[in-house]
Design a protein around this motif. Structure first.
Motif, mmCIF file in Angstrom:
data_model
loop_
_atom_site.group_PDB
_atom_site.id
_atom_site.type_symbol
_atom_site.label_atom_id
_atom_site.label_comp_id
_atom_site.label_asym_id
_atom_site.label_seq_id
_atom_site.Cartn_x
_atom_site.Cartn_y
_atom_site.Cartn_z
ATOM 1 N N ASN A 1 -3.307 -17.193 5.269
ATOM 2 C CA ASN A 1 -4.043 -16.720 4.092
ATOM 3 C C ASN A 1 -4.538 -15.282 4.226
ATOM 4 O OD1 ASN A 1 -3.859 -19.273 2.695
ATOM 5 N ND2 ASN A 1 -5.464 -20.043 4.059
ATOM 6 N N ILE A 2 -3.734 -14.449 4.880
ATOM 7 C CA ILE A 2 -4.036 -13.029 4.991
ATOM 8 C C ILE A 2 -3.232 -12.287 3.930
ATOM 9 C CG2 ILE A 2 -4.010 -10.989 6.474
ATOM 10 C CD1 ILE A 2 -5.946 -13.199 7.367
ATOM 11 N N ALA A 3 -3.922 -11.629 3.019
ATOM 12 C CA ALA A 3 -3.261 -10.989 1.885
ATOM 13 C C ALA A 3 -2.491 -9.748 2.308
ATOM 14 C CB ALA A 3 -4.302 -10.604 0.838
ATOM 15 N N PRO A 4 -1.378 -9.440 1.608
ATOM 16 C CA PRO A 4 -0.674 -8.180 1.855
ATOM 17 C C PRO A 4 -1.626 -7.003 1.683
ATOM 18 C CG PRO A 4 0.637 -9.619 0.449
ATOM 19 C CD PRO A 4 -0.715 -10.258 0.574
ATOM 20 N N GLY A 5 -1.473 -6.006 2.546
ATOM 21 C CA GLY A 5 -2.335 -4.837 2.486
ATOM 22 C C GLY A 5 -3.537 -4.918 3.400
ATOM 23 N N THR A 6 -3.620 -5.969 4.236
ATOM 24 C CA THR A 6 -4.747 -6.129 5.157
ATOM 25 C C THR A 6 -4.448 -5.454 6.491
ATOM 26 O OG1 THR A 6 -5.290 -8.281 4.178
ATOM 27 C CG2 THR A 6 -6.267 -7.774 6.332
ATOM 28 N N PRO A 7 -5.173 -4.394 6.858
ATOM 29 C CA PRO A 7 -4.954 -3.733 8.152
ATOM 30 C C PRO A 7 -5.245 -4.680 9.312
ATOM 31 C CG PRO A 7 -6.310 -2.379 6.703
ATOM 32 C CD PRO A 7 -6.235 -3.739 6.080
ATOM 33 N N PHE A 8 -4.606 -4.422 10.436
ATOM 34 C CA PHE A 8 -4.815 -5.273 11.606
ATOM 35 C C PHE A 8 -6.290 -5.306 11.994
ATOM 36 C CE2 PHE A 8 -4.954 -6.148 16.177
ATOM 37 C CZ PHE A 8 -4.170 -7.289 16.256
ATOM 38 N N ALA A 9 -6.954 -4.166 11.906
ATOM 39 C CA ALA A 9 -8.364 -4.097 12.297
ATOM 40 C C ALA A 9 -9.254 -4.976 11.427
ATOM 41 C CB ALA A 9 -8.848 -2.650 12.232
ATOM 42 N N SER B 1 0.845 -1.189 0.000
ATOM 43 C CA SER B 1 0.000 0.000 0.000
ATOM 44 C C SER B 1 0.877 1.234 0.000
ATOM 45 C CB SER B 1 -0.886 -0.003 1.259
ATOM 46 O OG SER B 1 -1.533 1.235 1.407
ATOM 47 N N SER B 2 0.398 2.294 -0.675
ATOM 48 C CA SER B 2 1.157 3.539 -0.697
ATOM 49 C C SER B 2 1.083 4.247 0.648
ATOM 50 C CB SER B 2 0.615 4.456 -1.808
ATOM 51 O OG SER B 2 -0.765 4.723 -1.580
ATOM 52 N N ASN B 3 0.074 3.908 1.465
ATOM 53 C CA ASN B 3 -0.062 4.509 2.785
ATOM 54 C C ASN B 3 0.451 3.545 3.839
ATOM 55 O OD1 ASN B 3 -1.404 6.812 1.752
ATOM 56 N ND2 ASN B 3 -3.304 5.612 1.619
ATOM 57 N N LYS B 4 1.327 4.046 4.696
ATOM 58 C CA LYS B 4 1.860 3.207 5.749
ATOM 59 C C LYS B 4 0.759 2.845 6.739
ATOM 60 C CE LYS B 4 6.292 2.817 4.816
ATOM 61 N NZ LYS B 4 6.964 1.516 4.682
ATOM 62 N N MET B 5 0.654 1.588 7.074
ATOM 63 C CA MET B 5 -0.320 1.132 8.044
ATOM 64 C C MET B 5 0.390 0.707 9.309
ATOM 65 S SD MET B 5 -2.962 -1.030 5.610
ATOM 66 C CE MET B 5 -1.668 -1.797 4.610
ATOM 67 N N ASP B 6 -0.310 0.818 10.436
ATOM 68 C CA ASP B 6 0.290 0.511 11.727
ATOM 69 C C ASP B 6 0.609 -0.975 11.847
ATOM 70 O OD1 ASP B 6 0.165 3.116 12.730
ATOM 71 O OD2 ASP B 6 -1.928 2.848 13.335
ATOM 72 N N LYS B 7 1.790 -1.267 12.413
ATOM 73 C CA LYS B 7 2.159 -2.632 12.748
ATOM 74 C C LYS B 7 1.701 -2.930 14.174
ATOM 75 C CE LYS B 7 6.338 -2.594 9.851
ATOM 76 N NZ LYS B 7 7.809 -2.800 9.830
ATOM 77 N N TYR C 1 2.953 -8.110 13.398
ATOM 78 C CA TYR C 1 2.078 -8.193 12.227
ATOM 79 C C TYR C 1 2.263 -6.927 11.408
ATOM 80 C CZ TYR C 1 -1.799 -8.222 9.048
ATOM 81 O OH TYR C 1 -2.539 -8.185 7.888
ATOM 82 N N ASP C 2 2.739 -7.102 10.172
ATOM 83 C CA ASP C 2 2.969 -6.000 9.251
ATOM 84 C C ASP C 2 1.891 -6.059 8.166
ATOM 85 O OD1 ASP C 2 3.801 -4.104 7.458
ATOM 86 O OD2 ASP C 2 5.813 -4.923 7.170
ATOM 87 N N VAL D 1 -1.653 -17.025 20.077
ATOM 88 C CA VAL D 1 -2.584 -16.226 20.869
ATOM 89 C C VAL D 1 -3.446 -15.372 19.950
ATOM 90 C CG1 VAL D 1 -1.059 -16.168 22.858
ATOM 91 C CG2 VAL D 1 -0.931 -14.322 21.171
ATOM 92 N N GLY D 2 -4.549 -14.844 20.483
ATOM 93 C CA GLY D 2 -5.482 -14.079 19.681
ATOM 94 C C GLY D 2 -5.106 -12.613 19.525
ATOM 95 N N LYS D 3 -5.952 -11.875 18.805
ATOM 96 C CA LYS D 3 -5.695 -10.468 18.504
ATOM 97 C C LYS D 3 -5.618 -9.603 19.762
ATOM 98 C CE LYS D 3 -7.977 -8.519 15.170
ATOM 99 N NZ LYS D 3 -9.127 -8.084 14.346
ATOM 100 N N ASP D 4 -6.299 -10.019 20.840
ATOM 101 C CA ASP D 4 -6.315 -9.211 22.057
ATOM 102 C C ASP D 4 -4.962 -9.160 22.741
ATOM 103 O OD1 ASP D 4 -6.562 -11.945 22.612
ATOM 104 O OD2 ASP D 4 -7.619 -11.606 24.491
#
Length: 224
Positions: A194-202, A168-174, A184-185, A215-218
């Protein structure tokens, strides 16, 4: 004191196997070195709290599986962040056993060796086991995993993880795992899950888990 300085020391990354009676277990380790060539001996340092330590003390033998560079983080995490007291690490893992019944990895290992313990050294929290090699075999050709490369992958900075065409041209938070330190980048995504590049953490699925320790996202926090 910056303990990350220790990451600059060159290591390999291995799976150490052991058995006790009819039970088998294994764990990841980076502290394996060859000590002598005639006879061939190696030393490995194992935490005294680990089940593998108990098994090696009981049986007097251990195996060393030399992992390939492309070993998935999930396998490293399984043997590095899960306890054999609670998890059957071999239920979904490709492995075989030696003539003495000790396990070694086959699917992601370049070679393995089996050693008989001939001496030990008390290193406080760890025991250093000195083993004489009694069997060894190459399983496939390839480049071995190094501890430095593992840290690159875990932090999302290894070149192989980044798909430049899909950045992505916009930097996303790691986001950083509080348990194992995996980063997680979003630009890299998570190929193992199977998480594609460019997928935000949210936007990660609610059932997504850390590819290293599970462990989970929390358990993740934004990387500041």
């Amino acid at each position: 004191m910056d303990l990350k300085a220790m990451h600059k020391i060159s290591y390999g990354l291995y799976v150490i196997g052991a058995k006790k009676d009819n039970l088998i277990n294994a764990q990841t380790a980076n502290s394996v070195i060859q000590i002598s060539a005639d006879p061939v001996t190696v030393a490995v340092s194992i935490n005294k709290k680990n089940l593998t330590h108990e098994y090696i003390l009981a049986d007097g033998y251990f195996t060393v599986s030399i992992l390939e560079k492309d070993t998935p983080l999930s396998l490293i995490g399984l043997f590095g962040f899960k306890s054999g007291r609670e998890t059957n690490k071999f239920s979904d893992t490709e492995y075989a056993v030696t003539t003495n019944g000790l396990p070694y990895i086959t699917g992601n290992a370049l070679a393995y060796m089996e050693a008989k313990v001939i001496n030990t050294l008390d290193a406080g929290t760890h025991t250093i086991f000195l083993g004489q090699i009694i069997a060894a075999n190459s399983l496939k050709s390839g480049e071995p995993m190094t501890y430095a490369y593992y840290h690159q992958v875990k932090s999302g900075s290894a070149p192989a993880l980044l798909n430049k065409k899909e950045r992505s041209s916009n930097k996303m938070d790691k986001y950083v795992c509080n348990v194992c330190g995996y980063v997680y980048d979003p630009e890299a995504g998570d190929a193992e899950n199977n998480i594609a590049p460019g997928t935000p953490f949210a936007d990660l699925p609610e059932d997504w888990v850390c590819p290293v320790c599970g462990v989970g996202k929390d358990e993740f926090e934004k990387d500041n």
